[in-house]
Motif scaffolding. Structure first.
Motif, PDB file in Angstrom:
ATOM      1  N   SER A 129       0.775  -1.107  -0.243  1.00 55.76           N
ATOM      2  CA  SER A 129      -0.025  -0.085  -0.010  1.00 55.76           C
ATOM      3  C   SER A 129       0.861   1.266  -0.042  1.00 55.76           C
ATOM      4  CB  SER A 129      -1.060  -0.079   1.173  1.00 55.76           C
ATOM      5  OG  SER A 129      -0.293  -0.201   2.383  1.00 55.76           O
ATOM      6  N   LEU A 130       1.806   1.405   0.831  1.00 53.47           N
ATOM      7  CA  LEU A 130       2.814   2.321   0.969  1.00 53.47           C
ATOM      8  C   LEU A 130       3.494   2.565  -0.674  1.00 53.47           C
ATOM      9  CD1 LEU A 130       4.054   4.802   2.522  1.00 53.47           C
ATOM     10  CD2 LEU A 130       5.765   3.253   3.186  1.00 53.47           C
ATOM     11  N   ALA A 131       3.945   1.561  -1.019  1.00 55.09           N
ATOM     12  CA  ALA A 131       4.641   1.764  -2.473  1.00 55.09           C
ATOM     13  C   ALA A 131       3.707   2.064  -3.514  1.00 55.09           C
ATOM     14  CB  ALA A 131       5.064   0.138  -2.725  1.00 55.09           C
ATOM     15  N   LEU A 132       2.509   1.782  -3.608  1.00 63.34           N
ATOM     16  CA  LEU A 132       1.381   2.292  -4.347  1.00 63.34           C
ATOM     17  C   LEU A 132       1.176   3.733  -4.164  1.00 63.34           C
ATOM     18  CD1 LEU A 132      -0.369   1.088  -6.708  1.00 63.34           C
ATOM     19  CD2 LEU A 132      -2.085   0.794  -4.868  1.00 63.34           C
ATOM     20  N   PHE A 133       0.917   4.172  -2.958  1.00 58.79           N
ATOM     21  CA  PHE A 133       0.770   5.377  -2.732  1.00 58.79           C
ATOM     22  C   PHE A 133       1.824   6.233  -3.121  1.00 58.79           C
ATOM     23  CE2 PHE A 133       1.219   8.993   0.096  1.00 58.79           C
ATOM     24  CZ  PHE A 133      -0.026   9.652  -0.122  1.00 58.79           C
TER      25      PHE A 133
END
Length: 87
Positions: A38-42
């Motif tokens: 999720s952090l990588a996608l954000f």
């Protein structure tokens, strides 16, 4: 000749910007993937949004330059019309 140089530079910068968006998104995702999906996608989406803003800025330069050229042509035509009617 100057106009052609400007067009070439802007075209090169636009192409390079799209390449930076594509490869930068992949690299950004891989750099932040160890912290979680999720952090990588954000961070990748944030990078893409900022990059799109910069691409739109380059397009705005092109549009404003074209608008300025058209305004100069219109001014010359209006000056010719004005000079014919004031004589």
């Amino acid at each position: 000749m100057q106009k052609e140089k400007f067009d070439r530079i802007i075209s090169f910068l636009l192409g390079a910007s799209w390449a930076i968006v594509i490869f930068g998104a992949l690299i950004t995702f891989q750099l932040f993937s160890f912290l979680g999906f999720s952090l990588a996608l954000f961070t990748t989406i944030t990078f893409i949004v900022i990059s799109f803003f910069l691409i739109l800025t380059l397009d705005a330069f092109v549009i404003n330059r074209l608008r300025l050229e058209e305004a100069k042509k219109h001014t010359q035509l209006l000056e010719k019309i004005y000079s014919k009617h004031t004589k």
